[in-house]
Design an enzyme around this catalytic site. Structure first.
Site, short mmCIF file in Angstrom:
data_model
loop_
_atom_site.label_atom_id
_atom_site.label_comp_id
_atom_site.label_asym_id
_atom_site.label_seq_id
_atom_site.Cartn_x
_atom_site.Cartn_y
_atom_site.Cartn_z
N LYS A 77 0.77 -1.14 0.09
CA LYS A 77 0.12 0.05 0.07
C LYS A 77 0.96 1.31 0.05
O LYS A 77 1.95 1.22 0.62
CB LYS A 77 -0.94 -0.05 1.28
CG LYS A 77 -1.78 1.09 1.47
CD LYS A 77 -2.92 0.59 2.67
CE LYS A 77 -3.97 1.60 2.95
NZ LYS A 77 -4.95 1.23 4.11
N SER A 153 -9.30 0.99 2.99
CA SER A 153 -8.66 1.82 2.06
C SER A 153 -7.64 0.85 1.33
O SER A 153 -6.91 1.58 0.42
CB SER A 153 -8.01 2.94 2.93
OG SER A 153 -7.01 2.37 3.63
N SER A 177 -9.51 -1.55 7.14
CA SER A 177 -9.17 -1.26 5.78
C SER A 177 -8.14 -2.54 5.29
O SER A 177 -7.66 -2.71 4.25
CB SER A 177 -8.15 -0.28 5.84
OG SER A 177 -9.08 0.91 5.72
#
Lengths: 461, 61
Positions: A77, A153, A177
């Protein structure tokens, strides 16, 4: 041997260590898969081609350790620092920062185990998101149906693994997330105990609640990555100095001896039929008879909501003053509201957190593992603004985490396990007591071995 | 907790005290988020806790 882009990390590492497969070939196949699939899935924001090729070559000539993740391509990420890349954290504003000088701790630890970083991944701006949409980089797309959300996310992390580009990705989970995108994209995801894995070198969101962990297509791969990353790191003040508790050797023990219950009450209200059916399937497979409730779970979610809004507002206060127009408007407006919340409410939420932790620990006196839905429904369509939750039309963005927030609020370790559906998958949370990641992983492995939990290859791939 | 728009707008008007600017076109969205967050905060605040309950993050020297 030709590399299979759908091979597990465990299989890749075994073959690379046995020299029946070269790391160079594995990484080349991953880079080829990224080039072929990423334009449709929008998972990657950066590909570190030269670095990955150099690392793979070093592995093949014996200049880098061929450890338990030898030759395994992975991506992170884009809130994880990668030396030479700007850590954008899904934002426009952070792109003005200089490139990271060094890798995040967990990136370094995975590479020390032989894994090969291939890139950085799309995410919701500053991690304040459950959808996988990003106003600057575009939405990551669900590999099972590209018209649907990945969840967020960590949307790019999920799309990269579920889409067959890498077998392993790192993500973060403040309120859900890791678990929400795992559920919507049909993956295994591990959110460890708060303080277990180092967050050093990651861009923060809510220091009180931030966790980091892996997404993969099998329990064994989660365990391999977890074992490679575990260990104290003084660079993260929240990271606890505890003895290693390896997960891989524990998987073979299955669920024998573990007391398992399903969460009732709050965790069964408002879930769509497919979410409840997925839990029931796991309950049946494990022979679970007990139902327990967590006291004040709704209030716990509310407290997590307050802490999130206010701590995040504090973190971004200076950026809100100077560059408010450069935020994603959906994020900015939540942060501005957070900045206006009176301080007594924040302290009370943190006091409630301590009370709630004590109540939940009492539940774990009689049970080892709990089961609950990961998301209230399968992946909504990209752009969908509302859905029906507990009989009321609610906004999607803050509410996909309705079942994840009361658990991360007190840092419980959770493995999200995927169950296939007729169109889209959905996940179930396997929840353990603090520091008992191995219990959750053992149950996840049992469900996987029984064929109940599976990370299905997308039909169109 | 019932919060009307005028009350919320008065809170938003204090943003300038922190150096924050909330242009009129952002008001509706900020107000909606403020209403949700304050409502949840009030629900948490309404829960009785002993005075001795420490906040969760306790600093260790």
């Amino acid at each position: 041997m030709t590399p299979d882009p759908w091979a597990s990390a465990a299989t890749i590492a075994r073959d690379v260590r046995a020299r029946t497969l070269s790391a160079t070939a594995v990484v080349a196949a991953a880079l080829h898969s990224i080039a072929a699939r990423n334009p449709a899935l929008n998972a990657f924001t950066d590909v570190v081609l030269a670095r990955a090729q150099a690392r793979a070559a070093a592995l093949d000539r014996g200049a880098a350790p061929r450890g338990p993740l030898a030759g395994v391509p992975f991506a992170v990420k884009n809130l994880f620092d990668v030396a030479g890349l700007v850590t954008r954290a899904g934002s426009r504003i952070n792109r003005d920062n200089p490139p990271a000088a060094r890798d995040a701790t967990l990136v370094a630890r995975l590479e020390q185990a032989g894994a090969v970083l291939v890139g950085a991944l799309n995410m919701g701006e500053y991690a304040y998101d459950f959808t996988g949409q990003n106003v600057h980089d575009g939405a990551s797309r669900n590999p099972h149906d590209r018209a649907h959300m990945t969840g967020g996310s960590s949307g790019g992390s999920a799309a990269a693994v579920a889409g067959g580009m890498v077998p392993l990705a790192l993500a973060s989970d403040t309120n859900g997330s890791i678990r929400v995108p795992a559920s919507l994209c049909g993956l295994f995801g591990l959110k460890p105990t708060f303080g277990r894995l180092s967050r050093a070198g990651t861009f923060p969101f809510v220091a009180s609640l931030d966790h980091v962990g892996p997404l993969a297509r099998s329990t064994e791969d989660l365990a391999l990555a977890y074992d490679a990353m575990a260990g104290h790191d003084p660079a993260d003040p929240a990271c606890q100095d505890r003895a290693a508790e390896p997960a891989v050797p524990a998987l073979a023990r299955g669920a024998a001896g573990l007391r398992i219950a399903v969460l009732g009450g709050y965790f069964q209200r408002g879930a769509a039929a497919e979410a409840l059916a997925a839990v029931t399937t796991c309950v049946d497979a494990l022979g679970v008879a007990a139902t327990v409730e967590l006291p004040e779970a709704a209030r716990a979610r509310g407290a997590a909501f307050v802490i999130t809004a206010t701590e995040a507002a504090a973190l971004h206060h200076d950026r809100l003053r100077r560059r408010a127009q450069d935020f994603d408007p959906d994020v900015r407006d939540r942060l501005l509201a957070g900045a206006l919340i009176p301080a007594p409410y924040v302290v009370q939420a943190q006091r409630f957190r301590r009370w709630y932790r004590e109540q939940v620990l009492r539940v774990f006196a009689d049970v080892d593992v709990l089961l609950a839905p990961a998301t209230p429904c399968v992946a909504p369509r990209i752009g969908q603004a509302t859905f029906v939750l507990d009989g009321a039309e609610m906004p999607v963005r803050p509410n996909l985490g309705v079942f994840t927030q009361p658990l991360s609020f007190i840092g419980l370790p959770v493995v999200a396990v995927p169950l296939p559906g007729p169109h889209l998958p959905i996940g179930v949370q396997v929840i353990a007591a603090p520091w008992r990641e191995t219990d959750a992983l053992r149950v996840a492995a049992t469900l996987e071995a029984a064929g109940v939990a599976q990370a299905m290859r997308p039909a169109n791939s | 907790m019932t919060l009307d728009d005028a009350e919320l707008d008065r809170m938003i008007a204090t943003a300038g005290l922190q150096g924050l600017s909330v242009p009129a076109e952002w008001h509706a969205a900020v107000r909606a988020n403020l209403r949700v967050t304050l409502t949840r905060a009030a629900e948490v605040a309404a829960f009785p806790l002993p005075d001795t309950t420490e906040p969760a993050p306790v600093f260790v020297a």
